[in-house]
Design a protein around this motif. Structure first.
Motif, short mmCIF file in Angstrom:
data_model
loop_
_atom_site.label_atom_id
_atom_site.label_comp_id
_atom_site.label_asym_id
_atom_site.label_seq_id
_atom_site.Cartn_x
_atom_site.Cartn_y
_atom_site.Cartn_z
N TYR A 91 0.87 -1.18 0.00
CA TYR A 91 0.00 0.00 0.00
C TYR A 91 0.91 1.23 0.00
CZ TYR A 91 -4.16 2.74 1.44
OH TYR A 91 -5.21 3.61 1.51
N VAL A 92 0.80 2.07 -1.03
CA VAL A 92 1.63 3.26 -1.17
C VAL A 92 0.74 4.49 -1.16
CG1 VAL A 92 3.29 4.49 -2.64
CG2 VAL A 92 3.36 2.00 -2.51
N ALA A 93 1.10 5.48 -0.38
CA ALA A 93 0.31 6.71 -0.34
C ALA A 93 1.22 7.93 -0.44
CB ALA A 93 -0.51 6.80 0.94
N LEU A 94 0.73 8.95 -1.11
CA LEU A 94 1.47 10.20 -1.27
C LEU A 94 1.08 11.16 -0.15
CD1 LEU A 94 3.38 11.97 -2.98
CD2 LEU A 94 1.38 12.69 -4.30
N SER A 95 2.08 11.70 0.53
CA SER A 95 1.84 12.65 1.62
C SER A 95 2.74 13.87 1.42
CB SER A 95 2.09 11.96 2.97
OG SER A 95 1.64 12.77 4.04
N VAL A 96 2.96 14.63 2.48
CA VAL A 96 3.62 15.93 2.37
C VAL A 96 4.82 16.01 3.32
CG1 VAL A 96 3.32 18.44 2.50
CG2 VAL A 96 1.38 16.98 1.85
N VAL A 97 5.96 16.42 2.81
CA VAL A 97 7.13 16.65 3.66
C VAL A 97 6.79 17.68 4.74
CG1 VAL A 97 9.41 17.75 3.71
CG2 VAL A 97 8.90 16.03 1.97
N GLY A 98 7.11 17.35 5.98
CA GLY A 98 6.88 18.28 7.08
C GLY A 98 5.52 18.19 7.72
N CYS A 99 4.65 17.30 7.23
CA CYS A 99 3.28 17.27 7.77
C CYS A 99 3.26 16.99 9.27
CB CYS A 99 2.42 16.26 7.01
SG CYS A 99 2.97 14.54 7.11
N ASP A 100 4.20 16.19 9.75
CA ASP A 100 4.22 15.84 11.17
C ASP A 100 4.85 16.93 12.04
OD1 ASP A 100 6.66 15.37 9.91
OD2 ASP A 100 7.21 13.72 11.23
N ARG A 101 5.37 17.97 11.39
CA ARG A 101 5.99 19.07 12.14
C ARG A 101 5.07 20.29 12.24
NH1 ARG A 101 10.67 17.39 8.91
NH2 ARG A 101 10.30 19.05 7.37
N LEU A 102 3.89 20.25 11.61
CA LEU A 102 3.05 21.43 11.49
C LEU A 102 1.61 21.13 11.90
CD1 LEU A 102 4.51 22.61 8.07
CD2 LEU A 102 4.91 23.69 10.29
N PRO A 103 1.37 20.87 13.18
CA PRO A 103 0.03 20.47 13.62
C PRO A 103 -1.01 21.58 13.57
CG PRO A 103 1.48 20.78 15.50
CD PRO A 103 2.35 20.87 14.28
N ASP A 104 -0.59 22.83 13.36
CA ASP A 104 -1.57 23.92 13.29
C ASP A 104 -2.30 23.97 11.94
OD1 ASP A 104 -0.97 24.71 15.84
OD2 ASP A 104 0.43 26.28 15.24
N SER A 105 -1.81 23.23 10.97
CA SER A 105 -2.45 23.17 9.65
C SER A 105 -3.48 22.05 9.61
CB SER A 105 -1.41 22.95 8.56
OG SER A 105 -2.04 22.58 7.33
N GLY A 106 -4.74 22.39 9.35
CA GLY A 106 -5.78 21.38 9.26
C GLY A 106 -5.50 20.37 8.16
N TYR A 107 -5.00 20.85 7.02
CA TYR A 107 -4.71 19.94 5.91
C TYR A 107 -3.61 18.95 6.30
CZ TYR A 107 -3.56 18.15 1.30
OH TYR A 107 -3.33 17.30 0.24
N LEU A 108 -2.56 19.46 6.93
CA LEU A 108 -1.45 18.58 7.27
C LEU A 108 -1.80 17.65 8.43
CD1 LEU A 108 1.54 21.04 6.76
CD2 LEU A 108 0.57 19.36 5.17
N ARG A 109 -2.66 18.10 9.34
CA ARG A 109 -3.17 17.18 10.37
C ARG A 109 -3.90 16.01 9.73
NH1 ARG A 109 -4.83 21.85 13.12
NH2 ARG A 109 -7.02 21.47 12.58
N ALA A 110 -4.65 16.29 8.68
CA ALA A 110 -5.40 15.24 7.99
C ALA A 110 -4.45 14.26 7.30
CB ALA A 110 -6.36 15.85 6.97
N LYS A 111 -3.34 14.75 6.75
CA LYS A 111 -2.36 13.85 6.14
C LYS A 111 -1.70 12.97 7.19
CE LYS A 111 -1.57 13.62 2.42
NZ LYS A 111 -2.27 12.82 1.37
N VAL A 112 -1.43 13.52 8.36
CA VAL A 112 -0.87 12.72 9.45
C VAL A 112 -1.85 11.64 9.87
CG1 VAL A 112 -0.12 12.77 11.86
CG2 VAL A 112 0.70 14.51 10.27
N ALA A 113 -3.14 11.99 9.95
CA ALA A 113 -4.16 11.00 10.31
C ALA A 113 -4.22 9.89 9.26
CB ALA A 113 -5.52 11.69 10.44
N GLN A 114 -4.13 10.26 7.99
CA GLN A 114 -4.10 9.27 6.91
C GLN A 114 -2.90 8.34 7.06
OE1 GLN A 114 -2.93 10.75 3.09
NE2 GLN A 114 -3.99 9.12 1.97
#
Length: 249
Positions: A91-114
């Motif tokens: 299973y391969v998924a595309l995410s975003v560099v730095g998503c786990d360092r930026l919890p104030d971003s709703g979009y990046l929080r969603a990528k971390v949850a994914q």
């Protein structure tokens, strides 16, 4: 080997399908346009049946905090269930560099949850975290525009050509699962405010770019390391100048 590309009719997905098929793999796009809707779960089991690999490069149509969280958690939950039923091996998924360092971003929080749903699924997997695409320069400017001026922080980031992202995703998909994260980014770091200003000037956009250390990116303030890939990242080879020249043609 059958590879199903969720979001396979979009910018990255269509390139991934093309690259895999060019190298002799059996890659098929899956998206609402092909009858596969990961939110309603309509057509998901049929699309995934017989696949050895699932690649998820789909994206939320809305970046509002609640909408994007609902999209990624619902879609990923449905895909994991279908993958287990089909016996998918990677299973391969595309995410975003730095998503786990930026919890104030709703979009990046969603990528971390994914990412967490995938990591906890029991499936063999790989997360490919990519930096921002060259193609999204105007979107970054639009999202940062206040009263006609573009407010951006004077921090470094490392944008990448979408074609290089697709190459990294395709290469990962046909490799062995690492059960972890692989990062990819552009060939060189640039300052966000200066880079976007030059891009707007290149296309004749008259908006002024204001350098603002407190300007937010998708709801969060950035540091100089927030969006830059770490050591060992797989860097793309397409420079911005090469990308501009190719798109001009």
């Amino acid at each position: 080997m059958k590879v199903v590309v969720i979001g396979g009719t979009g910018l990255i997905g269509s390139k991934v399908v093309e690259k895999l098929n060019a190298h002799g793999h059996d890659a098929a796009p899956a998206s609402p346009q092909t009858g596969c809707n990961t939110i309603t779960n309509e057509g998901v089991d049929d699309a995934v049946a017989g696949a050895g690999v699932i690649i998820d490069v789909s994206n939320s149509p809305s970046f509002a905090d609640d909408d994007v969280m609902s999209f990624f958690t619902t879609a990923t939950t449905n895909l994991i269930a279908a993958a287990k039923k089909a016996g998918v091996g990677h299973y391969v998924a595309l995410s975003v560099v730095g998503c786990d360092r930026l919890p104030d971003s709703g979009y990046l929080r969603a990528k971390v949850a994914q990412e967490k749903l995938i990591a906890d699924s029991g499936l063999e997997y790989c997360i490919v975290r990519a930096t921002q695409f060259f193609e999204f320069g105007k979107s970054i400017a639009d999202g940062a525009t206040v009263d006609g001026k573009v407010h951006l922080p004077p921090v470094h980031y490392q944008p990448i050509a979408s074609d290089d992202v697709a190459t990294a995703v395709a290469r990962t998909a046909v490799g062995d699962p690492v059960n972890g994260v692989i990062e990819t980014g552009g060939p060189e770091p640039v300052r966000m405010d200066e880079f976007i200003a030059a891009g707007l000037k290149r296309v004749g956009d008259p908006r002024e770019v204001v350098s603002d250390p407190h300007a937010t990116y998708f709801g969060t303030e950035l540091t100089d390391e927030s969006l830059v890939p770490g050591p060992g990242a797989q860097l793309g080879t397409t420079t911005y100048a090469d990308w501009v020249a190719a798109n001009a043609r």
